[in-house]
Design a protein around this motif. Sequence first.
Motif, PDB file in Angstrom:
ATOM      1  N   LEU A 154      57.309  44.620  32.717  1.00  0.00           N
ATOM      2  CA  LEU A 154      56.321  44.897  32.055  1.00  0.00           C
ATOM      3  C   LEU A 154      55.629  44.475  33.611  1.00  0.00           C
ATOM      4  O   LEU A 154      54.433  45.402  33.559  1.00  0.00           O
ATOM      5  N   LEU A 155      55.351  44.473  34.213  1.00  0.00           N
ATOM      6  CA  LEU A 155      55.425  43.801  36.242  1.00  0.00           C
ATOM      7  C   LEU A 155      54.850  45.446  36.304  1.00  0.00           C
ATOM      8  O   LEU A 155      53.726  45.271  36.957  1.00  0.00           O
ATOM      9  N   GLU A 156      55.646  46.509  35.977  1.00  0.00           N
ATOM     10  CA  GLU A 156      55.218  47.948  36.260  1.00  0.00           C
ATOM     11  C   GLU A 156      54.512  48.893  36.094  1.00  0.00           C
ATOM     12  O   GLU A 156      53.510  49.847  36.494  1.00  0.00           O
ATOM     13  N   HIS A 157      53.792  47.803  34.544  1.00  0.00           N
ATOM     14  CA  HIS A 157      52.246  48.730  33.333  1.00  0.00           C
ATOM     15  C   HIS A 157      51.318  48.412  34.298  1.00  0.00           C
ATOM     16  O   HIS A 157      49.676  49.257  34.083  1.00  0.00           O
ATOM     17  N   PHE A 158      50.887  47.825  35.567  1.00  0.00           N
ATOM     18  CA  PHE A 158      49.756  46.886  36.270  1.00  0.00           C
ATOM     19  C   PHE A 158      49.852  47.883  37.433  1.00  0.00           C
ATOM     20  O   PHE A 158      50.420  47.046  38.638  1.00  0.00           O
ATOM     21  N   VAL A 159      49.203  49.043  37.478  1.00  0.00           N
ATOM     22  CA  VAL A 159      48.909  49.204  39.231  1.00  0.00           C
ATOM     23  C   VAL A 159      47.629  48.909  40.094  1.00  0.00           C
ATOM     24  O   VAL A 159      47.595  48.998  40.111  1.00  0.00           O
ATOM     25  N   ASN A 160      46.846  49.145  39.007  1.00  0.00           N
ATOM     26  CA  ASN A 160      45.500  48.246  39.363  1.00  0.00           C
ATOM     27  C   ASN A 160      45.179  46.909  39.127  1.00  0.00           C
ATOM     28  O   ASN A 160      44.677  46.142  39.908  1.00  0.00           O
ATOM     29  N   THR A 161      45.642  46.217  38.046  1.00  0.00           N
ATOM     30  CA  THR A 161      45.323  45.331  37.582  1.00  0.00           C
ATOM     31  C   THR A 161      46.269  44.136  38.150  1.00  0.00           C
ATOM     32  O   THR A 161      46.993  44.575  37.844  1.00  0.00           O
ATOM     33  N   SER A 162      45.250  43.306  38.637  1.00  0.00           N
ATOM     34  CA  SER A 162      46.521  42.066  39.211  1.00  0.00           C
ATOM     35  C   SER A 162      46.585  41.072  38.388  1.00  0.00           C
ATOM     36  O   SER A 162      46.463  41.301  37.252  1.00  0.00           O
ATOM     37  N   VAL A 163      48.223  40.354  38.604  1.00  0.00           N
ATOM     38  CA  VAL A 163      48.568  39.684  36.895  1.00  0.00           C
ATOM     39  C   VAL A 163      48.828  38.541  37.677  1.00  0.00           C
ATOM     40  O   VAL A 163      49.350  37.986  39.026  1.00  0.00           O
ATOM     41  N   ILE A 164      48.498  37.232  37.364  1.00  0.00           N
ATOM     42  CA  ILE A 164      48.419  35.901  36.872  1.00  0.00           C
ATOM     43  C   ILE A 164      49.909  35.343  36.354  1.00  0.00           C
ATOM     44  O   ILE A 164      49.762  35.357  35.027  1.00  0.00           O
ATOM     45  N   PHE A 165      51.091  35.069  37.010  1.00  0.00           N
ATOM     46  CA  PHE A 165      51.945  34.577  36.423  1.00  0.00           C
ATOM     47  C   PHE A 165      52.400  33.486  36.775  1.00  0.00           C
ATOM     48  O   PHE A 165      52.482  32.949  37.653  1.00  0.00           O
ATOM     49  N   GLY A 166      52.609  33.393  35.395  1.00  0.00           N
ATOM     50  CA  GLY A 166      52.961  31.643  34.941  1.00  0.00           C
ATOM     51  C   GLY A 166      54.625  31.500  35.300  1.00  0.00           C
ATOM     52  O   GLY A 166      55.210  32.185  34.512  1.00  0.00           O
ATOM     53  N   ARG A 191      49.388  41.766  44.319  1.00  0.00           N
ATOM     54  CA  ARG A 191      48.261  41.842  42.910  1.00  0.00           C
ATOM     55  C   ARG A 191      49.655  40.673  42.098  1.00  0.00           C
ATOM     56  O   ARG A 191      49.196  40.946  41.222  1.00  0.00           O
ATOM     57  N   LEU A 192      50.094  40.158  42.868  1.00  0.00           N
ATOM     58  CA  LEU A 192      51.044  38.852  41.671  1.00  0.00           C
ATOM     59  C   LEU A 192      50.262  37.472  42.867  1.00  0.00           C
ATOM     60  O   LEU A 192      49.994  36.987  43.969  1.00  0.00           O
ATOM     61  N   LEU A 193      49.583  36.785  41.671  1.00  0.00           N
ATOM     62  CA  LEU A 193      49.025  35.585  41.971  1.00  0.00           C
ATOM     63  C   LEU A 193      49.694  34.628  41.015  1.00  0.00           C
ATOM     64  O   LEU A 193      50.501  34.545  39.950  1.00  0.00           O
ATOM     65  N   VAL A 194      50.351  33.270  41.865  1.00  0.00           N
ATOM     66  CA  VAL A 194      50.992  32.232  40.905  1.00  0.00           C
ATOM     67  C   VAL A 194      50.269  31.610  40.190  1.00  0.00           C
ATOM     68  O   VAL A 194      48.991  31.166  40.603  1.00  0.00           O
ATOM     69  N   ALA A 195      50.518  30.708  39.000  1.00  0.00           N
ATOM     70  CA  ALA A 195      49.812  29.727  38.305  1.00  0.00           C
ATOM     71  C   ALA A 195      50.535  28.868  37.700  1.00  0.00           C
ATOM     72  O   ALA A 195      52.203  29.723  37.286  1.00  0.00           O
ATOM     73  N   PRO A 196      50.743  28.559  36.591  1.00  0.00           N
ATOM     74  CA  PRO A 196      50.916  27.108  34.740  1.00  0.00           C
ATOM     75  C   PRO A 196      51.051  28.439  34.195  1.00  0.00           C
ATOM     76  O   PRO A 196      50.305  29.517  34.241  1.00  0.00           O
ATOM     77  N   ASP A 197      51.975  28.772  33.235  1.00  0.00           N
ATOM     78  CA  ASP A 197      51.693  29.336  32.440  1.00  0.00           C
ATOM     79  C   ASP A 197      50.453  29.138  31.149  1.00  0.00           C
ATOM     80  O   ASP A 197      49.814  30.009  31.161  1.00  0.00           O
ATOM     81  N   CYS A 198      49.851  28.355  31.621  1.00  0.00           N
ATOM     82  CA  CYS A 198      48.797  27.867  30.819  1.00  0.00           C
ATOM     83  C   CYS A 198      48.068  26.413  31.092  1.00  0.00           C
ATOM     84  O   CYS A 198      48.406  25.708  32.507  1.00  0.00           O
TER      85      CYS A 198
END
Length: 194
Positions: free
Chosen positions: A121-133, A163-170
């Motif tokens: 799933l993460l490979e779909h994001f080339v420019n967008t950062s992902v906040i990862f639960g 581009r990977l940020l760490v966070a709680p799920d919600c």
Amino acid sequence: DAFYNNSKKLGADIADALNQDVLALAAAGCRHIQIDEPLFARKPGAALEYGFENLERAFHGCPASVTRTVHMCCGYPDRLDHPNYPKADQDAYIQIADAAEQSSINAISFEDAHRHNDLKLLEHFVNTSVIFGSVAIAKSRIETVDEIRERLVQALEHIDSDRLLVAPDCGLGLLSREQARGKLANMCTAAKSL
């Protein structure tokens, strides 16, 4: 919905109302604005048909200096330690990933801790950062630093670290203060160890 009887129109009017708040927050100096989206993952067809259009409406006119973030909920637990609460289909995030990447969103927040995603799933994001639960918000058990770190290492095989940020799920509303602090402390320690 006793008035519209049309989900697309209802969503558009909600987006227009949200846009007023987004613009007011930006005018007040907010540099990061997040919209929580409760249905995209549970209704990916509707998200693709008109949901992303409405999300763009909500951010319309927002200055480029503002980081636009969307959190895409996967499910809504009603209590702690109830594993069978309704959740989106396992492949829902993959179904909407490309549309998210093509949108004006700068960062997207996914839930991964309560039910791991296929990390491709993460490979779909080339420019967008992902906040990862990275910690579950409906489980009282506090994840260990090693557990969290191991999953983050796996994620970094699929996305650049900047581009990977760490966070709680919600949100942490179901957890006690002590549980929330324990989860967040371990999450931060794991992230800093990378």
